[in-house]
Design an enzyme around this catalytic site. Structure first.
Site, mmCIF file in Angstrom:
data_model
loop_
_atom_site.group_PDB
_atom_site.id
_atom_site.type_symbol
_atom_site.label_atom_id
_atom_site.label_comp_id
_atom_site.label_asym_id
_atom_site.label_seq_id
_atom_site.Cartn_x
_atom_site.Cartn_y
_atom_site.Cartn_z
ATOM 1 C CE LYS A 344 -2.829 1.097 3.558
ATOM 2 N NZ LYS A 344 -4.022 1.237 4.163
ATOM 3 N NE ARG A 349 5.861 6.806 0.831
ATOM 4 C CZ ARG A 349 5.266 6.405 1.789
ATOM 5 N NH1 ARG A 349 4.237 5.790 1.559
ATOM 6 N NH2 ARG A 349 5.056 7.177 3.154
ATOM 7 N N GLY A 417 -5.454 8.121 5.247
ATOM 8 C CA GLY A 417 -4.738 9.250 6.098
ATOM 9 C C GLY A 417 -3.335 9.477 5.259
ATOM 10 C CG ASP A 637 0.296 -1.729 10.193
ATOM 11 O OD1 ASP A 637 -0.199 -1.203 11.131
ATOM 12 O OD2 ASP A 637 0.651 -1.159 9.250
ATOM 13 N NE ARG A 709 -2.810 -3.793 8.726
ATOM 14 C CZ ARG A 709 -2.351 -3.968 7.531
ATOM 15 N NH1 ARG A 709 -2.619 -5.104 7.027
ATOM 16 N NH2 ARG A 709 -2.257 -2.919 6.941
#
Ligand code: NAP
Length: 756
Positions: A344, A349, A417, A637, A709
């Site tokens: 992700k 980017r 975000g 994460d 998750r």
């Protein structure tokens, strides 16, 4: 009872449907029709819409406390004059005409003594059918009604009409009459005009029969509205003449540009027009439903095949309101080669840097999840031509560091975000102003930790008490600076470095603890020099980025589910190709290896500045450990799924120093502890961590609390459960791993998805 006696003048589709809806909901004691013909009155009575009727409009409105005018717009003045002698001094009058300016003019003349109780309105609902037999009690449900009160309108009368429409299931908006006529000319009258015109133009061709015989679905979709009532549209084009002409002229300009691009074979211009249109449509559907891009796309597809955009726009169901459940049977295994979706962080980017580069960047393995799509749409909104995504392939026609264009409206970031924080840095250096907003959850997240250091560089940024919408005023020259980050954050670091590309001199950031370094690595991959010295990264403004080919590594955070899954399952062996093994992300591998996992990294190589490897993982006997403090930030994460590994290990696994887990998409410590307890796993919750005792466990119903998750972790738990597991609230799995269930099932897990 809301009204005592209601008179409907013009008992056709619009009038008859309001009568039917009021009837169905018991909103009036008596409903009377004023109709042009006896036949309409008879049909109205037979269909149970009205109690009585008259062809004399003054008679029909006598004693009524509400009058609804629903005759064609060109007959409004005449109908008003005819009914005026029968009106009481307290009656509230409203109408459903599709044009407001002309109807208001007529009312000012014919209904002068009653003008304070006249509330002009327009239901944005309809069908191609007309007449009393088309009346439908549900026509207004979940549709919008626009009220256009004028200065003379009594606000109490407006409130009463608002309450009426809400009572029949509609959403009410108010607007200036002129604004209404202009907007409707563009969004409704122009498309109808084009549909009528296209069908008529083609019908006049000699070979029209052939054209229609072989016409494809697109023709049917585009021209559906040419089946609308010609008489009604005749009225609208006459009564809203000026606004319609303005919108036709505007369209003609656009059409000429398009024509020129086709004539000259100008690929750039063609792609620009169409990708911008594509993105604008997703954008407006997302904004109007305050929803996510994936959901907007679904609405988009829905509206292509069924009903109209009006239906799609009035449908506020968002992707995140959908019910999605995972049903898992115990056991199963994991075998074969499994390609998990792209990373992700790197997907975000790749779009940002590809857009700012010179030349065309080709990306493979792009993650088509909601968050990365938000980034893609934002750059399309700033004039960047982006082809795809299609099967993970994206081509970005870079515009150079100074080639972005001012977006025509607010940039919508959905739930992402990362997009918002990184774009704040990048947009701070632009000449144009911009505004960034997002969904309900993103608009509660803190943005000052990025805004503040950017202000020190000279940016002019305001937030709404620290949260979005974020306004970037643009045009302020930035000056390089050194920033010592008070809290370790890859997003803050990246935002400052991206602003640094536009700043005069050097910009450097020192981090208090290692954070993800994808921005630094990828800037270098795009040919922009980044100097790294220990915990400090430095860029110098004024350079340029060059397009490149990029195969986005598979996301180690997504691979984590299968690293744990194949470790705990019986007889499992999985190969996960091309997974990113950036050292700031590999905590999961180190922790699993300490627990005894059988994981090997094969074929290690470099992809666009990022290290990757093929990861082989086999079943292993895991043992509980105390997780080393230095590995905690590198696996932050992955803890939900590591807790599942812990539940299958021998002995206790203990985690401390992970308080950040409590403020992720959910309180991941508590939510995991609740679910583990349901399955029969013993655990103890600490403020900053958890202790999980490994052993046998069963099944049950667990809540994912909209946290992707958590949902995927409990799905993995099924590989060692003794009974079925049902996981509620799994819709958000689409944000990071849309194909999770499909891949898990292909590799040997017993997973079924139920949704509506
Ligand atoms: P409709 O089904 O054709 O109904 C029109 C009604 O008006 C019929 O009952 C008709 O009477 C009556 N009427 C026609 N000409 C008249 C005249 N010269 N004098 C008196 N009564 C007359 O049309 P509709 O779709 O309901 O449209 C009504 C209004 O709603 C229009 O102002 C339209 O702009 C507006 N509107 C329509 C839609 C839509 O999609 N259809 C959407 C929003 C707003 P008979 O039954 O005796 O012929």
């Amino acid at each position: 009872m809301m009204f005592n006696r209601v008179a409907i003048i013009g008992l056709g589709l619009i009038g008859g449907s309001l009568a039917a809806a009021m009837r169905a909901r018991g909103l009036a004691t008596t409903i009377v029709a004023g109709a042009r013909s006896e036949r309409t009155i008879e049909r109205g009575q037979l269909l149970g819409l009205i109690d009585e009727g008259s062809t004399d409009f003054a008679e029909a409105v006598r004693g009524a406390d509400l009058v609804f005018l629903a005759v064609p717009v060109s007959s409004m003045a005449d109908a008003m004059e005819k009914m005026a002698p029968g009106l009481t001094n307290t009656v509230i009058i409203t109408d459903g005409g599709s044009v407001k300016g002309k109807v208001i003019e007529a009312a000012q003349q014919a209904l002068a003594p009653h003008i304070s109780r006249f509330v002009p309105g327009h239901p944005i609902a309809g069908k191609e059918k007309s007449g009393v037999d088309a009346a439908d009690a549900t026509l207004y449900e979940n549709h919008r009604i626009i009220l256009t009160p004028i200065a003379a309108t009594d606000p109490q009368a407006t409130e009463k009409i608002r309450a009426l429409w809400q009572a029949v299931g509609a959403e009410v908006l108010t607007m200036e009459p002129q604004e209404h006529d202009r907007i409707l000319a563009e969004t409704s009258h122009l498309p109808h005009l084009l549909a009528f015109s296209l069908v008529n133009t083609l019908a006049r061709q000699d070979d029209s029969l052939d054209i229609f015989r072989y016409a494809a679905g697109g023709f049917r979709d585009f021209t559906r509205i040419a089946s609308s009532d010609p008489l009604m549209w005749h009225d609208i084009f006459k009564e809203n003449r000026d606004s319609v002409l303005r919108s036709v002229d505007l369209f003609q300009q656009g059409l000429n540009e398009f024509r020129k691009a086709v004539e000259q074979g100008d690929s750039d211009a063609l792609l620009t027009i169409m990708t911008q249109a594509n993105s604008a449509r997703a954008h407006f559907l997302a904004l109007s439903a305050r929803t996510s891009y994936t959901a907007a796309q679904q609405l988009n597809d829905h509206s292509n095949t069924k009903a109209s955009d009006k239906t799609a726009m009035s449908n506020t169901a968002s992707g995140h309101d959908r019910r999605v459940e995972f049903h898992l049977q115990p056991g199963g295994s994991l075998n074969g080669t499994l390609r998990v979706p792209g990373d992700k962080s790197i997907s975000h980017r790749s779009i940002m840097l590809g857009a700012l580069a010179e030349g065309t960047t080709e990306v493979e393995g792009f993650l088509e999840g909601e968050d990365a799509l938000a980034t893609l749409h934002a750059f399309r909104d700033m004039g960047v031509v982006i082809e795809g995504p299609s099967g993970g392939r994206v081509r970005i026609h870079g515009v150079g560091l100074h080639g972005l264009k001012a977006p025509s409206s607010t940039l919508y970031m959905g739930n992402s975000g990362t997009t918002m924080r990184l774009l704040m840095g990048l947009l701070a250096g632009q000449r144009f102003a911009s505004e960034l907003t997002g969904d309900a959850s993103l608009t509660r997240r803190p943005m000052e930790r990025v805004a503040k250091p950017l202000r020190s560089m000279g940016a002019n940024i305001s937030t709404n008490n620290g949260t979005p919408p974020v306004q970037i005023h643009g045009g302020s020259p930035l000056k390089g600076m050194h920033y010592d980050m008070p809290v370790a954050s890859a997003q803050v670091k990246s935002a400052i470095l991206l602003a640094g590309l536009y700043a005069e001199g050097e910009t450097s950031v020192t981090e208090p603890a290692p954070t993800r370094d994808h921005t630094e690595r990828m800037l270098a991959g795009f040919g922009y020099e980044v100097i790294r010295d220990g915990a400090t990264s430095k860029v110098r403004g004024g350079g340029k980025l060059s397009a490149c080919q990029l195969e986005v590594p598979a996301d180690i955070s997504s691979a984590a589910f299968f690293l744990v899954g194949a470790s705990i399952a019986k007889n499992a062996e999985l190969l996960l190709p091309h997974v990113g093994i950036n050292p700031t992300r590999t905590g999961i591998i180190d922790i699993l290896k300490l627990m005894g996992a059988d994981i090997t990294l094969e074929n290690q190589r470099d992809a666009g500045g990022e290290p990757v490897a093929d990861i082989r993982v086999k079943s292993a006997k895991l043992k509980g450990i105390t997780i080393p403090a230095e590995l905690v930030p590198l696996a932050i994460d992955e803890f939900p799924v590591l807790f599942i590994a812990a539940a299958c290990a021998e002995g206790d696994t203990i985690l401390h120093g992970a308080e950040e887990l409590r403020v992720k998409e959910s309180d991941r410590i508590q939510v995991m502890a609740d679910g583990l307890t349901t399955l029969g796993v013993e655990c103890e919750v600490y403020d900053d961590g958890i202790r999980v005792r490994g052993g046998q466990y069963g099944g049950g119903e667990v809540q994912a609390h909209s946290d992707h998750r958590i949902a995927m972790s409990f799905a993995i738990a099924s590989l060692r459960a003794n009974a079925p597991i049902l996981i509620h609230d799994c819709a958000n799995v689409t944000t990071s791993f849309p194909s999770f269930a499909e891949l898990a099932s292909a590799a040997g897990m017993n997973i079924r998805v139920e949704q509506d």
